[in-house]
Design a protein around this motif. Structure first.
Motif: not given
Length: 88
Positions: A18-19, A21-22, A24-26, A28-29, A54, A58
């Motif tokens: 979670l920490t 990948s956080g 990159a996911v944030a 993208a979101m 995106k 990223i």
């Protein structure tokens, strides 16, 4: 190795994922929501319009936070190797 050790390792692994990948996911979101707002305002419903921004966002975030991600994964690997060395 008992159940408590296994659960501790799994919990630490999930937290590491979670920490790491956080960011990159944030990114993208946030870019996805921004592009969705632009599409809703302009009535342009092109599916491929979301991909390029995106991907660029990223790639930039991963390039900037790469050392942080690597440190998180390295820390997890060190903990696992120390547990293996000490026999759990």
């Amino acid at each position: 190795m008992n159940e408590a050790d296994a659960l501790d390792i799994v919990q630490y692994a999930i937290w590491t994922v979670l920490t790491a990948s956080g960011p990159a996911v944030a990114a993208a979101m946030l870019v996805g929501v921004g592009i969705a707002l632009v599409q809703a305002l302009t009535q342009i419903q092109e599916i491929t319009l979301t991909f390029v921004p995106k991907i660029v966002a990223i790639m930039l975030v991963v390039a900037l936070t790469g050392p942080f991600m690597g440190a998180q994964i390295s820390s997890f690997a060190n903990v696992i190797f120390e547990r293996i060395e000490h026999g759990f």
